[in-house]
Design a protein around this motif. Structure first.
Motif, mmCIF file in Angstrom:
data_model
loop_
_atom_site.group_PDB
_atom_site.id
_atom_site.type_symbol
_atom_site.label_atom_id
_atom_site.label_comp_id
_atom_site.label_asym_id
_atom_site.label_seq_id
_atom_site.Cartn_x
_atom_site.Cartn_y
_atom_site.Cartn_z
ATOM 1 N N ALA A 128 0.836 -1.201 0.000
ATOM 2 C CA ALA A 128 0.000 0.000 0.000
ATOM 3 C C ALA A 128 0.873 1.255 0.000
ATOM 4 O O ALA A 128 0.567 2.233 -0.691
ATOM 5 C CB ALA A 128 -0.936 -0.007 1.200
ATOM 6 N N ARG A 129 1.948 1.236 0.770
ATOM 7 C CA ARG A 129 2.842 2.401 0.814
ATOM 8 C C ARG A 129 3.466 2.659 -0.556
ATOM 9 O O ARG A 129 3.473 3.806 -1.036
ATOM 10 C CB ARG A 129 3.945 2.177 1.852
ATOM 11 N N ALA A 130 3.986 1.605 -1.188
ATOM 12 C CA ALA A 130 4.602 1.779 -2.502
ATOM 13 C C ALA A 130 3.584 2.306 -3.515
ATOM 14 O O ALA A 130 3.891 3.186 -4.325
ATOM 15 C CB ALA A 130 5.187 0.449 -2.980
ATOM 16 N N ALA A 131 2.358 1.769 -3.451
ATOM 17 C CA ALA A 131 1.317 2.238 -4.364
ATOM 18 C C ALA A 131 0.950 3.691 -4.077
ATOM 19 O O ALA A 131 0.776 4.494 -5.003
ATOM 20 C CB ALA A 131 0.080 1.345 -4.249
ATOM 21 N N ALA A 132 0.831 4.039 -2.801
ATOM 22 C CA ALA A 132 0.443 5.405 -2.433
ATOM 23 C C ALA A 132 1.479 6.422 -2.898
ATOM 24 O O ALA A 132 1.124 7.506 -3.381
ATOM 25 C CB ALA A 132 0.240 5.507 -0.923
ATOM 26 N N GLN A 138 1.598 10.443 -9.344
ATOM 27 C CA GLN A 138 0.873 10.381 -10.612
ATOM 28 C C GLN A 138 -0.233 11.431 -10.670
ATOM 29 O O GLN A 138 -0.548 11.963 -11.733
ATOM 30 C CB GLN A 138 0.287 8.966 -10.770
ATOM 31 N N GLY A 139 -0.833 11.705 -9.504
ATOM 32 C CA GLY A 139 -1.766 12.817 -9.374
ATOM 33 C C GLY A 139 -3.145 12.625 -9.965
ATOM 34 O O GLY A 139 -3.858 13.595 -10.212
ATOM 35 N N GLU A 140 -3.568 11.374 -10.161
ATOM 36 C CA GLU A 140 -4.873 11.116 -10.774
ATOM 37 C C GLU A 140 -5.776 10.274 -9.877
ATOM 38 O O GLU A 140 -6.727 9.661 -10.352
ATOM 39 C CB GLU A 140 -4.685 10.417 -12.120
ATOM 40 N N GLY A 141 -5.500 10.247 -8.583
ATOM 41 C CA GLY A 141 -6.280 9.413 -7.676
ATOM 42 C C GLY A 141 -5.877 7.959 -7.784
ATOM 43 O O GLY A 141 -4.851 7.622 -8.381
ATOM 44 N N MET A 178 -8.337 8.380 5.490
ATOM 45 C CA MET A 178 -8.229 9.779 5.910
ATOM 46 C C MET A 178 -6.966 10.424 5.338
ATOM 47 O O MET A 178 -6.996 11.535 4.813
ATOM 48 C CB MET A 178 -8.230 9.865 7.437
ATOM 49 N N GLU A 179 -5.857 9.695 5.435
ATOM 50 C CA GLU A 179 -4.579 10.260 5.010
ATOM 51 C C GLU A 179 -4.512 10.514 3.499
ATOM 52 O O GLU A 179 -3.831 11.448 3.055
ATOM 53 C CB GLU A 179 -3.439 9.321 5.419
ATOM 54 N N LEU A 180 -5.202 9.683 2.722
ATOM 55 C CA LEU A 180 -5.091 9.765 1.264
ATOM 56 C C LEU A 180 -6.275 10.447 0.588
ATOM 57 O O LEU A 180 -6.334 10.524 -0.643
ATOM 58 C CB LEU A 180 -4.909 8.356 0.689
ATOM 59 N N ALA A 181 -7.193 10.960 1.394
ATOM 60 C CA ALA A 181 -8.412 11.555 0.823
ATOM 61 C C ALA A 181 -8.092 12.732 -0.097
ATOM 62 O O ALA A 181 -8.687 12.866 -1.183
ATOM 63 C CB ALA A 181 -9.351 11.995 1.938
ATOM 64 N N ARG A 182 -7.162 13.602 0.306
ATOM 65 C CA ARG A 182 -6.851 14.775 -0.525
ATOM 66 C C ARG A 182 -6.264 14.379 -1.865
ATOM 67 O O ARG A 182 -6.395 15.116 -2.854
ATOM 68 C CB ARG A 182 -5.881 15.704 0.210
ATOM 69 N N ALA A 183 -5.619 13.224 -1.922
ATOM 70 C CA ALA A 183 -5.037 12.741 -3.179
ATOM 71 C C ALA A 183 -6.046 11.961 -4.014
ATOM 72 O O ALA A 183 -5.691 11.415 -5.062
ATOM 73 C CB ALA A 183 -3.823 11.864 -2.888
ATOM 74 N N ARG A 184 -7.295 11.910 -3.549
ATOM 75 C CA ARG A 184 -8.377 11.201 -4.248
ATOM 76 C C ARG A 184 -8.066 9.715 -4.414
ATOM 77 O O ARG A 184 -8.386 9.095 -5.424
ATOM 78 C CB ARG A 184 -8.672 11.848 -5.607
ATOM 79 N N THR A 250 -15.028 4.983 0.733
ATOM 80 C CA THR A 250 -13.686 4.874 1.315
ATOM 81 C C THR A 250 -13.780 4.678 2.820
ATOM 82 O O THR A 250 -14.745 5.093 3.459
ATOM 83 C CB THR A 250 -12.823 6.104 0.952
ATOM 84 N N GLY A 251 -12.766 3.997 3.361
ATOM 85 C CA GLY A 251 -12.715 3.744 4.804
ATOM 86 C C GLY A 251 -13.679 2.682 5.288
ATOM 87 O O GLY A 251 -13.959 2.603 6.479
ATOM 88 N N GLN A 252 -14.149 1.828 4.374
ATOM 89 C CA GLN A 252 -15.179 0.852 4.728
ATOM 90 C C GLN A 252 -14.628 -0.576 4.748
ATOM 91 O O GLN A 252 -13.660 -0.896 4.061
ATOM 92 C CB GLN A 252 -16.337 0.930 3.727
ATOM 93 N N CYS A 253 -15.313 -1.430 5.519
ATOM 94 C CA CYS A 253 -15.081 -2.872 5.487
ATOM 95 C C CYS A 253 -16.336 -3.507 4.901
ATOM 96 O O CYS A 253 -17.418 -3.424 5.503
ATOM 97 C CB CYS A 253 -14.814 -3.419 6.884
ATOM 98 N N ILE A 254 -16.189 -4.125 3.741
ATOM 99 C CA ILE A 254 -17.337 -4.591 2.970
ATOM 100 C C ILE A 254 -17.224 -6.099 2.791
ATOM 101 O O ILE A 254 -16.222 -6.600 2.278
ATOM 102 C CB ILE A 254 -17.389 -3.902 1.603
#
Length: 315
Positions: A128-132, A138-141, A178-184, A250-254
């Motif tokens: 997840a860290r590497a992807a984030a 990349q700036g496209e969410g 929460m941490e990645l919300a601004r980056a979509r 986002t932020g859900q367990c489904i």
């Protein structure tokens, strides 16, 4: 194409699915490819990864393999790099890789504990860290889709390591959302229930899994009542979460399995009691039975409730 179909169209998107040589991981990879995404298949088993790629490409998908044991930052970086070098970008990371080392607490070794934590929890973190890092640049969410388990929601006998890892994954999904919300970048945990090598050892499920292998359908009480089915039954949730249709989720367990789709609640306080000036051990003991003690919560993954008249079809 109707609006719902276009919303889950993943053409032009690129996904990495860890642990996708077989089982649930392969089902997720196949569902993503069917929706149009290019897929990096990952597995520690080179032959399984190669066979998975062959399966996806024969069905008309685009896929390559990257053989690596998840857990280290180096392995995670390799997965992201393979996606970018082969397909030009990354949009989705699915952290599915996992192992089991089941033992009761007093028999579980340090090695049993560490191996499961390294693959499930650390592997989810590093991938997840590497992807984030790449998705933010990349700036496209983007999408992080983490794989949880009912054991992580409720605990499970003999699975200290696995339940702890899966509970941590649920907590990381909430935190990262929460941490990645601004980056979509959306982050969700899925909670699949399916007939796999990890569930077929459960005695209550075993005869039905065997019957399913022989081509007989699972009964409704399992598919609906228990939400238990095939790996393919769980796969549709992944391309949905990877798509524009889920851009606000986002932020859900489904949960998903069989014929059932569910939303797990977040842990929350269910009962409160108050004492002016604070509590003492004696005042807690006095108040406990009629206050918070009246709302004690159950633990464990419930055993399937087999109807008395139910049998294994064709047996």
């Amino acid at each position: 194409m109707d609006s719902s179909a276009s919303a889950v169209d993943l053409h032009g998107k690129v996904a990495v699915v860890t642990g996708s040589g077989r089982g649930l991981g392969l089902a997720y990879a196949a569902a993503l490819a069917q929706a149009g995404a290019a897929v990096v298949v990952n597995d520690i088993d080179e032959a399984a990864a190669a066979h998975a790629v062959e399966t996806l490409t024969k069905a008309g998908g685009r896929a390559v393999a990257e053989v690596a044991a998840v857990g280290t930052g180096e392995a995670a970086d390799r997965l992201v790099a393979r996606a970018v070098e082969t397909f030009g970008r990354l949009d989705v990371m699915v952290t599915n890789a996992g192992i089991l080392r089941d033992r009761v607490l007093w028999k579980m070794t340090d090695e049993d504990f560490d191996a499961v934590i390294a693959t499930h929890l650390r592997g989810t973190f590093t991938c997840a860290r590497a992807a984030a890092v790449h998705l933010r640049a990349q700036g496209e969410g983007g999408r992080l889709i983490l794989v949880g388990s009912p054991a992580g929601q409720r605990g499970n006998f003999g699975q200290t390591n696995y339940a702890a890892a899966k509970a941590g994954i649920a907590a990381m999904a909430r935190t990262w959302s929460m941490e990645l919300a601004r980056a979509r970048i959306t982050v969700n945990a899925i909670v699949p229930v399916a007939a796999t090598a990890m569930t077929e050892t459960v005695p209550a499920f075993a005869p039905y899994v065997e019957a399913m292998r022989q081509g007989r359908p699972l009964p409704e009480f399992l598919r609906k009542g228990e939400g238990f089915g095939t790996v393919e039954d769980c796969a549709a949730l992944v391309p949905f979460l990877a798509s524009d249709a889920a851009r606000d989720v986002t932020g859900q367990c489904i949960g998903i399995g069989g014929d059932r789709l569910t939303l797990w609640s977040h842990p929350q306080e269910v009962k409160a009691a108050y004492a002016d000036g604070g509590w003492s051990p004696r005042s807690i003991a006095a108040a406990w039975p009629g206050s918070v003690g009246a709302e004690l919560q159950s633990v464990g993954v419930p055993a399937p409730k087999v109807p008395e008249a139910a049998g294994v079809a064709g047996a």
